[in-house]
Design a protein around this motif. Structure first.
Motif, short mmCIF file in Angstrom:
data_model
loop_
_atom_site.label_atom_id
_atom_site.label_comp_id
_atom_site.label_asym_id
_atom_site.label_seq_id
_atom_site.Cartn_x
_atom_site.Cartn_y
_atom_site.Cartn_z
N ALA A 72 -5.30 -29.83 23.99
CA ALA A 72 -5.38 -31.06 23.19
C ALA A 72 -4.25 -31.08 22.18
O ALA A 72 -3.97 -30.09 21.51
CB ALA A 72 -6.73 -31.13 22.48
N ARG A 73 -3.61 -32.22 22.06
CA ARG A 73 -2.54 -32.38 21.07
C ARG A 73 -3.12 -33.04 19.83
O ARG A 73 -3.91 -33.98 19.93
CB ARG A 73 -1.39 -33.19 21.67
N ILE A 74 -2.71 -32.54 18.67
CA ILE A 74 -3.37 -32.93 17.42
C ILE A 74 -2.47 -33.81 16.57
O ILE A 74 -1.33 -33.46 16.27
CB ILE A 74 -3.78 -31.67 16.63
N LEU A 75 -3.03 -34.95 16.17
CA LEU A 75 -2.37 -35.85 15.23
C LEU A 75 -3.23 -35.92 13.98
O LEU A 75 -4.39 -36.32 14.05
CB LEU A 75 -2.20 -37.25 15.84
N VAL A 76 -2.67 -35.52 12.86
CA VAL A 76 -3.42 -35.46 11.60
C VAL A 76 -3.12 -36.69 10.75
O VAL A 76 -1.96 -37.06 10.56
CB VAL A 76 -3.07 -34.17 10.81
N LEU A 77 -4.16 -37.30 10.24
CA LEU A 77 -4.03 -38.40 9.28
C LEU A 77 -4.19 -37.81 7.89
O LEU A 77 -5.21 -37.19 7.57
CB LEU A 77 -5.10 -39.47 9.53
#
Length: 207
Positions: A72-77
């Motif tokens: 899973a690739r993670i995009l942080v807000l």
């Protein structure tokens, strides 16, 4: 729903936030929201992209995702009130996007991260550069970098090519190459790999 839709999971301890994001994204053909959960332990499906809240519990989620769902690739807000953005990258995030980003920026960011590319929004880059300059000012024996060279160093440490750096910063690929060469000379380093190692050693990024 397209068979090629990007499977997205929203991991956010705030119920209204995660439900709202899930509704916005699931309404688009290019995405399939497979989960909207408060914690990684609640995930039943491995997503293509995990959209994670950038507060401290969110950083724990990044680390847990690396263990439980390494694909899973993670995009942080995140925003200025959250933890150091370096910590998010060190915890496994591939992208950092400001929490107040527009829907269009969010959609684009998910797509970029899904393809395996690093994404750091301009506001987050500014924070990282500011932190770097504070640290770099006290570095022993190294010439000080310009603001642009500092920015390029962080992107090199993030794994971006000269072409990707150029696109990210709105400069020519050859200009990006020149910045990389200059910062290597100033820091007395021989390669991009050494530059990345330097960034880790100086705690500009997490290993």
């Amino acid at each position: 729903m397209s068979t090629s839709a990007i499977r997205v999971a929203v991991v956010d301890g705030r119920e209204l936030s995660r439900r709202g994001l899930a509704l916005l994204l699931d309404d688009r053909d290019e995405f399939e929201v497979v989960a909207a959960v408060a914690g990684v332990g609640e995930l039943a499906v491995v997503p293509d992209v995990a959209l994670v809240d950038g507060s401290d519990p969110g950083l724990d989620a990044c680390s847990a995702l690396q263990q439980l769902a390494p694909t899973a690739r993670i995009l942080v807000l995140t925003d200025a009130g959250d933890a150091d953005p370096f910590a998010a990258m060190g915890a496994g995030a591939l992208g950092l996007l400001h929490r107040e980003a527009s829907l269009g920026e969010l959609v684009e960011g998910i797509g970029v991260v899904a393809e395996g590319h690093t994404l750091v929004s301009s506001s987050m880059t500014a924070r990282m550069v500011s932190g770097f300059r504070d640290t770099n000012g006290s570095a022993n024996g190294h010439g000080k970098l310009t603001a642009r060279e500092s920015e390029v160093l962080l992107l090199v440490a993030g794994g971006l090519s000269n072409r990707e750096i150029g696109l990210k910063l709105g400069i020519a690929e050859n200009t990006a190459k020149n910045h990389v060469r200059n910062l290597l000379e100033k820091l007395r380093l021989r390669s991009r790999t050494e530059a990345a190692m330097y960034a880790v050693r100086e705690k500009l990024v997490e290993p």
